[in-house]
Scaffold this motif. Structure first.
Motif, mmCIF file in Angstrom:
data_model
loop_
_atom_site.group_PDB
_atom_site.id
_atom_site.type_symbol
_atom_site.label_atom_id
_atom_site.label_comp_id
_atom_site.label_asym_id
_atom_site.label_seq_id
_atom_site.Cartn_x
_atom_site.Cartn_y
_atom_site.Cartn_z
ATOM 1 N N TYR A 55 156.292 28.805 7.351
ATOM 2 C CA TYR A 55 157.172 27.909 7.983
ATOM 3 C C TYR A 55 158.148 27.916 8.586
ATOM 4 O O TYR A 55 158.859 27.972 8.809
ATOM 5 N N CYS A 56 159.202 29.732 8.221
ATOM 6 C CA CYS A 56 159.422 30.678 9.199
ATOM 7 C C CYS A 56 158.687 31.285 10.074
ATOM 8 O O CYS A 56 157.585 31.368 10.078
ATOM 9 N N GLU A 57 158.386 29.840 11.434
ATOM 10 C CA GLU A 57 157.569 30.264 12.717
ATOM 11 C C GLU A 57 157.195 31.578 12.884
ATOM 12 O O GLU A 57 156.378 32.645 13.166
ATOM 13 N N THR A 58 158.747 32.382 13.209
ATOM 14 C CA THR A 58 158.307 33.850 13.509
ATOM 15 C C THR A 58 158.331 35.357 12.563
ATOM 16 O O THR A 58 158.247 35.922 12.965
ATOM 17 N N GLY A 59 158.357 34.600 11.665
ATOM 18 C CA GLY A 59 158.294 35.770 10.374
ATOM 19 C C GLY A 59 160.007 36.642 9.685
ATOM 20 O O GLY A 59 159.668 36.958 9.388
ATOM 21 N N ARG A 60 160.677 35.875 10.578
ATOM 22 C CA ARG A 60 162.254 36.539 10.700
ATOM 23 C C ARG A 60 162.286 36.052 8.508
ATOM 24 O O ARG A 60 163.471 37.499 8.035
ATOM 25 N N ASP A 61 161.591 35.719 7.855
ATOM 26 C CA ASP A 61 162.417 35.648 7.062
ATOM 27 C C ASP A 61 161.706 36.558 5.891
ATOM 28 O O ASP A 61 162.625 37.309 5.615
ATOM 29 N N VAL A 62 160.574 37.048 6.066
ATOM 30 C CA VAL A 62 159.806 37.923 5.859
ATOM 31 C C VAL A 62 160.516 39.501 5.570
ATOM 32 O O VAL A 62 160.750 40.823 5.240
ATOM 33 N N GLY A 77 162.795 38.107 15.888
ATOM 34 C CA GLY A 77 163.741 37.055 16.196
ATOM 35 C C GLY A 77 163.454 35.933 15.536
ATOM 36 O O GLY A 77 162.507 35.776 14.672
ATOM 37 N N SER A 78 164.699 34.987 16.002
ATOM 38 C CA SER A 78 164.742 33.856 14.924
ATOM 39 C C SER A 78 164.155 32.266 15.245
ATOM 40 O O SER A 78 164.107 32.161 17.082
ATOM 41 N N CYS A 79 163.736 31.040 14.637
ATOM 42 C CA CYS A 79 163.379 30.136 15.365
ATOM 43 C C CYS A 79 164.768 29.530 15.608
ATOM 44 O O CYS A 79 165.867 29.720 15.772
ATOM 45 N N GLU A 80 164.752 28.052 15.979
ATOM 46 C CA GLU A 80 164.854 27.304 15.881
ATOM 47 C C GLU A 80 165.769 27.093 14.902
ATOM 48 O O GLU A 80 165.314 26.057 13.997
ATOM 49 N N GLY A 81 167.396 26.117 15.210
ATOM 50 C CA GLY A 81 168.153 25.701 13.613
ATOM 51 C C GLY A 81 167.667 26.439 12.792
ATOM 52 O O GLY A 81 166.965 26.141 11.487
ATOM 53 N N CYS A 82 168.028 27.735 12.180
ATOM 54 C CA CYS A 82 168.050 28.592 11.613
ATOM 55 C C CYS A 82 169.475 28.724 10.500
ATOM 56 O O CYS A 82 170.454 28.077 10.749
ATOM 57 N N GLU A 83 168.597 29.114 9.567
ATOM 58 C CA GLU A 83 170.563 29.184 9.100
ATOM 59 C C GLU A 83 170.965 30.706 8.274
ATOM 60 O O GLU A 83 170.460 31.508 9.109
ATOM 61 N N ALA A 84 171.939 30.478 8.627
ATOM 62 C CA ALA A 84 173.216 31.601 8.772
ATOM 63 C C ALA A 84 172.670 32.845 7.706
ATOM 64 O O ALA A 84 173.124 33.799 8.342
ATOM 65 N N TRP A 85 172.040 32.738 6.958
ATOM 66 C CA TRP A 85 171.519 33.839 6.151
ATOM 67 C C TRP A 85 170.541 34.826 6.672
ATOM 68 O O TRP A 85 170.707 36.213 6.374
ATOM 69 N N CYS A 86 169.834 33.923 7.608
ATOM 70 C CA CYS A 86 169.400 35.007 8.130
ATOM 71 C C CYS A 86 169.634 36.033 9.503
ATOM 72 O O CYS A 86 169.003 36.810 9.814
ATOM 73 N N GLY A 87 171.120 35.993 9.600
ATOM 74 C CA GLY A 87 171.632 37.099 10.240
ATOM 75 C C GLY A 87 171.479 37.044 11.664
ATOM 76 O O GLY A 87 171.018 37.833 12.277
#
Ligand code: SF4
Length: 283
Positions: A54-61, A272-282
């Motif tokens: 769901y997070c294309e780059t895997g930055r959630d992990v 790196g982050s995806c497009e339209g990311c949430e604030a918690w992602c930092g």
């Protein structure tokens, strides 16, 4: 639960086709001690962390495992969790009712199944209503087709599922506390029930991952998975079922995703982050 028609399609079409296609032995879960299945990193990720994109780059992990930032569950996740919970409770209630009454008091069993307390959540209520109507039909169908069926066989016939089977993913370098749903049709079928979502290309990876873990733990082949899409529209439940043959390609995709995400965490590499990311992602 698959319909009689889908069951036939599975047993006479999908499973024989999967057998014909075959799976390379190096990609069976029991070959976990050698490459490509051997995990090169000591990073026991959860299966959904590997298979989810769901997070294309895997930055959630990366955010969870490296930065220690746990995201708040979004509305979809909360709804999915609540509906899975309701379904598990309902399956236990329905099996318990059937065992308590037995085939000798089948009408009483049907009545008991109907006593499941109506959930407050409208979607859960709709789900319970749907399953209750469906099981009543399946019970009557089984009783008329096999009048001398025993209680245990009836339960296996009308509720051929194990929800929340616990698995140790350590053989594949994954978490030791995985949990999956299974359809038991004489042949084990990995089941993934997805609420309130559309089909995504990466959904079959979850099925492949659990098949590999099951094969590693129990040493029997798992060739087919089933994704059930359950969506609610205007108070009605729409179910769509998609069978996946768990061949070499999807298994390899899962293993590549595992290696990539484990490397990212082991080496603390920010993807790196995806497009339209949430604030918690930092970001
Ligand atoms: S906010 Fe963006 S980068 Fe961060 S986890 Fe979500 S999708 Fe991925």
């Amino acid at each position: 639960m698959p319909t009689a028609e889908e069951r036939k399609r599975l047993l006479r079409g999908v499973i024989p086709r999967a057998r014909r296609l075959g799976v390379d032995d190096t990609l069976r879960g029991w070959s976990w001690s050698a490459p490509p299945l051997l995990s090169p990193y000591e990073v026991p990720l959860g299966l959904s962390e590997v298979a989810g994109a769901y997070c294309e780059t895997g930055r959630d992990v990366y955010a969870r495992r490296v930065l220690g930032i746990e995201a708040e569950p979004n509305e979809k996740m909360l709804l999915g969790g609540a509906l899975h919970g309701t379904l598990r409770d309902w399956v236990v209630h329905a099996k318990r009712s059937l065992y308590a009454c037995g085939v000798g008091r089948i009408e009483e069993a049907v009545e008991r199944i109907r006593t499941f307390p109506a959930p407050e959540l409208p979607e859960a209520k709709t789900l319970v209503q749907y399953e209750t109507d469906a099981i009543e039909f399946r019970i009557r169908e089984a009783m008329s087709q096999f009048p001398r069926i025993g209680t245990d066989a009836l339960v296996a016939q009308v509720l051929p599922v194990t929800l929340g089977q616990m698995l140790d993913g350590a053989f594949l370098g994954l978490s030791r506390r995985l949990s999956t749903d299974l359809l038991n049709l004489g042949e084990p079928v990995v089941l993934d029930i997805i609420f309130d979502d559309e089909k995504r290309d990466f959904h079959p990876l979850t099925l492949a991952g659990y098949a590999l873990v099951l094969e590693a733990v129990y040493e029997f082949p798992v060739d087919v998975g089933l994704t059930v899409y359950a969506n609610f529209r205007d108070g009605r439940l729409r179910m769509e079922r998609e069978f996946t043959i768990l061949g070499d390609e999807v298994r390899m995709e899962f293993i590549e995703a595992r290696d990539e995400k484990q490397r990212m965490v082991a080496d603390a590499m920010d993807p790196g982050s995806c497009e339209g990311c949430e604030a918690w992602c930092g970001r």
